[in-house]
Design a protein around this motif. Structure first.
Motif, mmCIF file in Angstrom:
data_model
loop_
_atom_site.group_PDB
_atom_site.id
_atom_site.type_symbol
_atom_site.label_atom_id
_atom_site.label_comp_id
_atom_site.label_asym_id
_atom_site.label_seq_id
_atom_site.Cartn_x
_atom_site.Cartn_y
_atom_site.Cartn_z
ATOM 1 N N SER A 47 0.887 -1.155 0.000
ATOM 2 C CA SER A 47 0.000 0.000 0.000
ATOM 3 C C SER A 47 0.926 1.206 0.000
ATOM 4 C CB SER A 47 -0.861 -0.009 1.256
ATOM 5 O OG SER A 47 -0.046 0.075 2.401
ATOM 6 N N GLY A 48 0.487 2.247 -0.626
ATOM 7 C CA GLY A 48 1.303 3.449 -0.653
ATOM 8 C C GLY A 48 2.570 3.308 -1.470
ATOM 9 N N ASP A 49 2.570 2.333 -2.377
ATOM 10 C CA ASP A 49 3.762 2.153 -3.209
ATOM 11 C C ASP A 49 3.438 2.679 -4.597
ATOM 12 O OD1 ASP A 49 6.093 1.338 -4.398
ATOM 13 O OD2 ASP A 49 5.401 -0.708 -4.711
ATOM 14 N N LEU A 50 3.599 3.966 -4.774
ATOM 15 C CA LEU A 50 3.277 4.595 -6.050
ATOM 16 C C LEU A 50 4.057 3.951 -7.203
ATOM 17 C CD1 LEU A 50 1.444 6.349 -4.762
ATOM 18 C CD2 LEU A 50 2.808 8.343 -5.358
ATOM 19 N N LEU A 51 3.367 3.660 -8.282
ATOM 20 C CA LEU A 51 4.009 3.083 -9.463
ATOM 21 C C LEU A 51 4.531 1.677 -9.221
ATOM 22 C CD1 LEU A 51 3.514 5.820 -10.192
ATOM 23 C CD2 LEU A 51 5.937 6.241 -10.497
ATOM 24 N N GLY A 52 4.291 1.158 -8.016
ATOM 25 C CA GLY A 52 4.758 -0.196 -7.720
ATOM 26 C C GLY A 52 6.250 -0.374 -7.883
ATOM 27 N N ALA A 53 7.004 0.629 -7.555
ATOM 28 C CA ALA A 53 8.467 0.544 -7.680
ATOM 29 C C ALA A 53 9.032 -0.598 -6.849
ATOM 30 C CB ALA A 53 9.083 1.868 -7.234
ATOM 31 N N CYS A 54 8.476 -0.757 -5.667
ATOM 32 C CA CYS A 54 8.947 -1.814 -4.768
ATOM 33 C C CYS A 54 8.714 -3.180 -5.378
ATOM 34 C CB CYS A 54 8.202 -1.727 -3.442
ATOM 35 S SG CYS A 54 9.262 -1.296 -2.072
ATOM 36 N N GLU A 55 7.541 -3.342 -5.974
ATOM 37 C CA GLU A 55 7.217 -4.632 -6.580
ATOM 38 C C GLU A 55 8.146 -4.939 -7.748
ATOM 39 O OE1 GLU A 55 2.720 -3.371 -6.009
ATOM 40 O OE2 GLU A 55 2.956 -5.070 -7.347
ATOM 41 N N LEU A 56 8.408 -3.924 -8.538
ATOM 42 C CA LEU A 56 9.297 -4.130 -9.691
ATOM 43 C C LEU A 56 10.681 -4.520 -9.203
ATOM 44 C CD1 LEU A 56 8.211 -1.179 -11.960
ATOM 45 C CD2 LEU A 56 7.686 -3.609 -12.180
ATOM 46 N N ASP A 57 11.084 -3.918 -8.099
ATOM 47 C CA ASP A 57 12.398 -4.207 -7.536
ATOM 48 C C ASP A 57 12.432 -5.671 -7.106
ATOM 49 O OD1 ASP A 57 14.926 -3.934 -6.493
ATOM 50 O OD2 ASP A 57 14.219 -3.199 -4.561
ATOM 51 N N GLN A 58 11.357 -6.105 -6.474
ATOM 52 C CA GLN A 58 11.304 -7.496 -6.002
ATOM 53 C C GLN A 58 11.369 -8.460 -7.189
ATOM 54 O OE1 GLN A 58 7.955 -8.442 -3.498
ATOM 55 N NE2 GLN A 58 8.775 -10.452 -2.994
ATOM 56 N N ARG A 59 10.634 -8.144 -8.242
ATOM 57 C CA ARG A 59 10.652 -9.008 -9.430
ATOM 58 C C ARG A 59 12.059 -9.117 -9.985
ATOM 59 N NH1 ARG A 59 5.704 -8.089 -13.585
ATOM 60 N NH2 ARG A 59 4.066 -7.448 -12.140
ATOM 61 N N ALA A 60 12.731 -7.982 -10.078
ATOM 62 C CA ALA A 60 14.093 -7.965 -10.613
ATOM 63 C C ALA A 60 15.034 -8.824 -9.777
ATOM 64 C CB ALA A 60 14.600 -6.526 -10.652
ATOM 65 N N ARG A 61 14.893 -8.739 -8.479
ATOM 66 C CA ARG A 61 15.766 -9.519 -7.592
ATOM 67 C C ARG A 61 15.515 -11.008 -7.753
ATOM 68 N NH1 ARG A 61 18.076 -6.780 -3.208
ATOM 69 N NH2 ARG A 61 17.686 -4.536 -3.171
ATOM 70 N N LEU A 62 14.253 -11.396 -7.885
ATOM 71 C CA LEU A 62 13.918 -12.817 -8.037
ATOM 72 C C LEU A 62 14.452 -13.323 -9.371
ATOM 73 C CD1 LEU A 62 10.263 -12.817 -6.661
ATOM 74 C CD2 LEU A 62 12.283 -13.820 -5.597
ATOM 75 N N LEU A 63 14.263 -12.501 -10.387
ATOM 76 C CA LEU A 63 14.736 -12.855 -11.735
ATOM 77 C C LEU A 63 16.249 -13.075 -11.682
ATOM 78 C CD1 LEU A 63 12.595 -13.083 -13.733
ATOM 79 C CD2 LEU A 63 12.888 -10.694 -14.336
ATOM 80 N N GLN A 64 16.894 -12.198 -10.957
ATOM 81 C CA GLN A 64 18.353 -12.258 -10.834
ATOM 82 C C GLN A 64 18.807 -13.543 -10.158
ATOM 83 O OE1 GLN A 64 19.952 -8.516 -9.357
ATOM 84 N NE2 GLN A 64 21.752 -9.584 -8.613
ATOM 85 N N GLU A 65 17.941 -14.133 -9.346
ATOM 86 C CA GLU A 65 18.302 -15.373 -8.665
ATOM 87 C C GLU A 65 17.914 -16.596 -9.493
ATOM 88 O OE1 GLU A 65 16.893 -15.388 -4.638
ATOM 89 O OE2 GLU A 65 18.333 -13.844 -4.071
ATOM 90 N N GLY A 66 17.459 -16.328 -10.700
ATOM 91 C CA GLY A 66 17.116 -17.432 -11.587
ATOM 92 C C GLY A 66 15.689 -17.914 -11.512
ATOM 93 N N ILE A 67 14.809 -17.135 -10.927
ATOM 94 C CA ILE A 67 13.407 -17.531 -10.831
ATOM 95 C C ILE A 67 12.598 -16.793 -11.899
ATOM 96 C CG2 ILE A 67 11.367 -17.575 -9.367
ATOM 97 C CD1 ILE A 67 13.205 -17.544 -6.939
ATOM 98 N N PRO A 68 12.105 -17.529 -12.898
ATOM 99 C CA PRO A 68 11.314 -16.922 -13.968
ATOM 100 C C PRO A 68 9.956 -16.438 -13.472
ATOM 101 C CG PRO A 68 11.254 -19.297 -14.148
ATOM 102 C CD PRO A 68 12.262 -18.974 -13.090
ATOM 103 N N LEU A 69 9.555 -15.274 -13.959
ATOM 104 C CA LEU A 69 8.269 -14.710 -13.550
ATOM 105 C C LEU A 69 7.357 -14.472 -14.736
ATOM 106 C CD1 LEU A 69 9.628 -12.048 -11.075
ATOM 107 C CD2 LEU A 69 8.452 -14.149 -10.460
ATOM 108 N N ASP A 70 6.060 -14.648 -14.516
ATOM 109 C CA ASP A 70 5.075 -14.397 -15.563
ATOM 110 C C ASP A 70 4.936 -12.887 -15.726
ATOM 111 O OD1 ASP A 70 4.667 -17.031 -15.646
ATOM 112 O OD2 ASP A 70 2.547 -16.996 -15.170
ATOM 113 N N PRO A 71 4.244 -12.472 -16.773
ATOM 114 C CA PRO A 71 4.021 -11.033 -16.966
ATOM 115 C C PRO A 71 3.281 -10.463 -15.766
ATOM 116 C CG PRO A 71 3.608 -12.206 -18.984
ATOM 117 C CD PRO A 71 3.762 -13.247 -17.910
ATOM 118 N N ASP A 72 2.534 -11.328 -15.088
ATOM 119 C CA ASP A 72 1.776 -10.885 -13.922
ATOM 120 C C ASP A 72 2.604 -10.900 -12.652
ATOM 121 O OD1 ASP A 72 -0.607 -10.567 -15.384
ATOM 122 O OD2 ASP A 72 -0.951 -12.735 -15.279
#
Length: 124
Positions: free
Chosen positions: A79-104
């Motif tokens: 909540s209060g995460d404008l533009l979902g920057a935090c979420e994008l950051d989390q996705r990037a970190r997971l991707l970096q660890e080799g975990i593929p993510l869906d567009p969602d």
DNA sequence: TCCCTGACTGGTT
DNA sequence: AAACCAGCCAGGG
């Protein structure tokens, strides 16, 4: 002894947070845990919501918070995460660890979910 | 002390 | 598969 221990103002309860952080710190790189898993491993099976609350108050940089996703295997919205920057950051970190993510922002929970150092009888 | 809120979850619709 | 709903628990106004 004195079981009476009134919480001091400013002490900000949350005495439970460290136990959640401890669990999260044990998640291996490339694996994830759900909020419910963290709560369960911390001995508070009914406090999954508290885990999210604890993470929103997290300050310790040594805790791999990005390895915690919801029960549907996706990055949860803050909540209060404008533009979902935090979420994008989390996705990037997971991707970096080799975990593929869906567009969602969803991942294969059945494949990346950490069993918690000890195999459970059944996954939920 | 009451009431609302939230990085959740599981079951139903 | 997505949307809804009720249960959940502790912090803060």
């Amino acid at each position: 002894m004195q079981s009476k221990k009134p919480p001091r103002p400013g002490a900000s309860g949350a005495a439970e947070y460290p136990s959640y952080y401890a669990v999260i710190r044990r998640i291996p790189r490339g694996r994830v845990l759900t909020y419910g898993d963290v709560a369960r491993l911390a001995g508070r099976p009914t406090s999954a919501r508290r885990v999210g609350y604890a993470l929103s108050a997290l300050k310790d940089p040594g805790v791999p918070w990005w390895r915690v996703v919801n029960a549907r295997g996706e990055v949860s919205a803050r909540s209060g995460d404008l533009l979902g920057a935090c979420e994008l950051d989390q996705r990037a970190r997971l991707l970096q660890e080799g975990i593929p993510l869906d567009p969602d922002g969803r991942l294969e929970l059945l494949q990346y979910r950490w069993s918690g150092s000890a195999p459970r009888k059944s996954v939920r």
